[in-house]
Design an enzyme around this catalytic site. Structure first.
Site, PDB file in Angstrom:
ATOM      1  N   CYS A 207       0.891  -1.159   0.000  1.00 21.64           N
ATOM      2  CA  CYS A 207       0.000   0.000   0.000  1.00 21.64           C
ATOM      3  C   CYS A 207       0.932   1.212   0.000  1.00 21.64           C
ATOM      4  O   CYS A 207       2.141   1.044  -0.213  1.00 21.64           O
ATOM      5  CB  CYS A 207      -0.973  -0.032   1.176  1.00 21.64           C
ATOM      6  SG  CYS A 207      -0.229   0.042   2.810  1.00 21.64           S
ATOM      7  N   GLY A 208       0.408   2.399   0.220  1.00 20.74           N
ATOM      8  CA  GLY A 208       1.281   3.575   0.153  1.00 20.74           C
ATOM      9  C   GLY A 208       2.422   3.501   1.144  1.00 20.74           C
ATOM     10  O   GLY A 208       3.586   3.703   0.800  1.00 20.74           O
TER      11      GLY A 208
ATOM     12  N   HIS B 280      14.656 -14.365  11.576  1.00 12.75           N
ATOM     13  CA  HIS B 280      14.232 -14.337  12.986  1.00 12.75           C
ATOM     14  C   HIS B 280      12.728 -14.550  13.177  1.00 12.75           C
ATOM     15  O   HIS B 280      12.314 -15.032  14.226  1.00 12.75           O
ATOM     16  CB  HIS B 280      14.604 -12.986  13.626  1.00 12.75           C
ATOM     17  CG  HIS B 280      16.073 -12.821  13.817  1.00 12.75           C
ATOM     18  ND1 HIS B 280      16.608 -11.799  14.561  1.00 12.75           N
ATOM     19  CD2 HIS B 280      17.131 -13.548  13.360  1.00 12.75           C
ATOM     20  CE1 HIS B 280      17.932 -11.902  14.563  1.00 12.75           C
ATOM     21  NE2 HIS B 280      18.277 -12.943  13.827  1.00 12.75           N
TER      22      HIS B 280
ATOM     23  N   ARG C 231      16.458 -20.643  18.742  1.00 12.28           N
ATOM     24  CA  ARG C 231      15.756 -19.806  19.737  1.00 12.28           C
ATOM     25  C   ARG C 231      14.630 -19.007  19.102  1.00 12.28           C
ATOM     26  O   ARG C 231      13.652 -18.660  19.769  1.00 12.28           O
ATOM     27  CB  ARG C 231      16.744 -18.868  20.437  1.00 12.28           C
ATOM     28  CG  ARG C 231      17.336 -17.788  19.548  1.00 12.28           C
ATOM     29  CD  ARG C 231      18.443 -17.016  20.243  1.00 12.28           C
ATOM     30  NE  ARG C 231      18.919 -15.884  19.470  1.00 12.28           N
ATOM     31  CZ  ARG C 231      19.759 -15.970  18.449  1.00 12.28           C
ATOM     32  NH1 ARG C 231      20.188 -17.151  18.044  1.00 12.28           N
ATOM     33  NH2 ARG C 231      20.169 -14.883  17.803  1.00 12.28           N
TER      34      ARG C 231
HETATM   35  C1  RB5 Z   1      -3.956   5.330   0.593  1.00 11.39           C
HETATM   36  O1  RB5 Z   1      -3.992   6.697   0.387  1.00 11.39           O
HETATM   37  C2  RB5 Z   1      -3.070   4.993   1.777  1.00 11.39           C
HETATM   38  O2  RB5 Z   1      -3.695   5.372   2.955  1.00 11.39           O
HETATM   39  C3  RB5 Z   1      -2.780   3.522   1.799  1.00 11.39           C
HETATM   40  O3  RB5 Z   1      -2.140   3.159   0.617  1.00 11.39           O
HETATM   41  C4  RB5 Z   1      -1.870   3.021   2.901  1.00 11.39           C
HETATM   42  O4  RB5 Z   1      -0.688   3.748   2.983  1.00 11.39           O
HETATM   43  C5  RB5 Z   1      -2.513   2.812   4.202  1.00 11.39           C
HETATM   44  O5  RB5 Z   1      -1.904   2.393   5.190  1.00 11.39           O
END
Ligand code: RB5
Length: 151
Positions: free
Chosen positions: A70-71, A103, A137
């Site tokens: 995601c972003g 780990h 471990r």
């Molecule tokens: C999208 O704008 C953004 O919030 C998403 O890609 C992400 O970074 C969320 O955690």
């Protein structure tokens, strides 16, 4: 990695879409079979809609390894880690990806599509896919992650 590890899942929201497309191509060129869980365009979407199906398949054992984006990598990672058998690690550096495998026996790497270069993302993914769990471990510690959930 054995043959089952050659089948990968990949999923992102719009924040990771371009990087997902890049990585999926590179992985196919490298001989992996890549199951793409979407998203399939740059249009704004909600990351849980795409991360849940992949994480569910890792959780059930249908898939061994996944790559999510995601972003920031945060929302995708938080979503995936709702599943008891998922250990999703953030991937911001090669060293971090290596440690996630050695780990934590991590089975999903979560990449920040807006904060690392494509070149670095590819290196991170390779390190993640080609590093073994150290066991010892660390096995005890990884087992305790699930024990806490069940108590
Ligand atoms: C999208 O704008 C953004 O919030 C998403 O890609 C992400 O970074 C969320 O955690």
């Amino acid at each position: 990695m054995n043959d089952s590890g050659k089948i990968l899942g990949i999923a992102s929201d719009h924040g990771g879409y371009e990087m997902k497309q890049f990585l999926a191509e590179k992985l196919k060129e490298a001989g992996y079979k890549v199951n793409d869980y979407g998203t399939h365009s740059e249009s704004s979407v909600d990351y849980p809609d795409f991360i849940h199906p992949l994480a569910s398949d890792i959780n059930s054992g249908k898939l061994k390894r996944g790559i999510i984006l995601c972003g920031s990598g945060n929302g995708a990672q938080i979503t995936a880690n709702k599943y008891a058998n998922v250990r999703a690690a953030l991937g911001w550096s090669e060293e971090q990806a290596k440690l996630a495998r050695e780990h934590n026996d991590s089975n999903i790497i979560s990449l920040p599509g807006r904060f690392v270069s494509f070149e670095l993302a590819w290196k991170i993914v390779n390190r993640f896919l080609n590093t073994n769990f150290e066991g010892g471990r660390h096995s005890r510690r990884v087992e305790k992650i699930s024990q806490l959930i069940n108590n």
